[in-house]
Design an enzyme around this catalytic site. Structure first.
Site: not given
Length: 328
Positions: A23-24, A48, A220-221, A277
């Site tokens: 949510t950053y 954040y 950060s994936p 999505k």
């Protein structure tokens, strides 16, 4: 048929959704959209600066019956100005007030969030570029703070006893720092949230956490949270692109599915409904063993190095190697 891997079980017995929304810099509208398309896990943090906005989004969603609180998993994190045991309840209460919640499902203590300067000031590095100064008399070396945090019955047991945090964990801990922590901890962290993606797979940390019953969660994936250049270095990796082409998926989907099959929850971030999505379309297919083995060929590089959090002459850490205990 592919194992969907929609949840992982924590050492508390709770189930954490395998794909969450980072949510950053995310807006209220994005949170509402994400929940409506299927997200049930939000990764928040007071630093954040948007927990209040997220709180309004959650209230709207709960009031409208889109989702029930008990079907939702919400994480938040402790900022550096509240590392001392007596400050922990205050910080958590502020987070709960902003999010308009009675409890969070997971509360994390973040390691990588401050630097000591030669002006005898501890500065909390804010993502917006601002800094927060703490009185010199409040300075304590980082591991000392962590030790007190986990040893303190007031700090930890009160979180459980009050029911305001269903689980506690850490973020950016090396295997060594986890080992140091476990020597004094009354409660084994449920989660260690760290940088994880095919370009930085952290096998040593993975094995250590698995042996201790600590779940690894990857921020950060896709590399995106850390900037466009880092995003490209992850998603344009030749192995990742090859696997994506073979499977008819996007590189982002393959990176996320790799994390799930590795046993990590993943926390991608996007403000685009189409991308939100796409990032959820990782459950009804899998990476075959022969292609999964190819990920071991990827040259490893830590992309989020934390160079702003070290200083050669003063501070808790003097080099990058010391910060990460040589695990880079």
């Amino acid at each position: 048929m592919a194992d969907e891997i929609r949840f992982f079980e924590l050492n508390t017995g709770a189930k954490i959704p395998s794909v969450g929304l980072g949510t950053y810099a995310v807006t209220r509208n994005t949170v509402v959209t994400a929940v409506k398309v299927g997200y049930r896990h939000l990764d928040c943090a007071s630093i954040y600066g948007n927990e209040k906005e997220i709180g309004f989004a959650l209230k709207e969603l709960f009031d409208d019956g889109v989702v029930k609180r008990e079907d939702f998993f919400i994480t938040s994190k402790l900022w550096c100005t509240h590392h001392l045991p007596e400050d922990v309840p205050e910080a958590l209460n502020k987070t709960l007030e902003d999010l308009q919640l009675d409890y969070v499902d997971l509360y994390l203590l973040n390691l990588l969030i401050f630097v000591m300067t030669c002006e005898d000031t501890l500065k909390g590095v804010h993502n917006s570029g601002k800094t927060e100064k703490i009185r010199l008399t409040d300075r304590i070396r980082l591991i000392g703070r962590l030790t007190k945090f986990f040893r303190s019955g007031v700090a930890m047991e009160a979180l459980y006893d009050s029911g305001k945090a269903r689980a506690v964990g850490v973020s950016n801990f090396s295997a060594k720092k986890l080992g140091d922590l476990l020597e004094v901890a009354h409660v084994v962290p449920a989660v260690n949230q760290v940088e994880l993606h095919p370009v930085w797979q952290q096998p040593k940390l993975h094995e250590y956490c698995h042996s201790k019953g600590i779940h690894l969660s990857g921020y950060s994936p896709l590399g995106s949270q850390a900037g466009e250049n880092i995003r490209r270095r992850v998603q344009e990796n030749p192995v990742l692109k090859m696997v994506a082409e073979r499977l008819g998926k996007s590189p982002a989907q393959v990176a996320l599915r790799w994390g799930l099959q590795r046993g990590h929850s993943v926390l991608p971030k996007s403000n685009s409904e189409a991308r939100l999505k796409e990032n959820l379309d990782v459950f009804n297919w899998s990476i075959p063993d022969d292609l999964f083995a190819k990920f071991s060929e990827i040259e490893q590089e830590k992309l989020i190095r934390g160079s702003n959090f070290v200083h050669p002459t003063c501070g808790a850490y003097r080099t990058i190697e010391e910060l990460w205990d040589g695990e880079i």
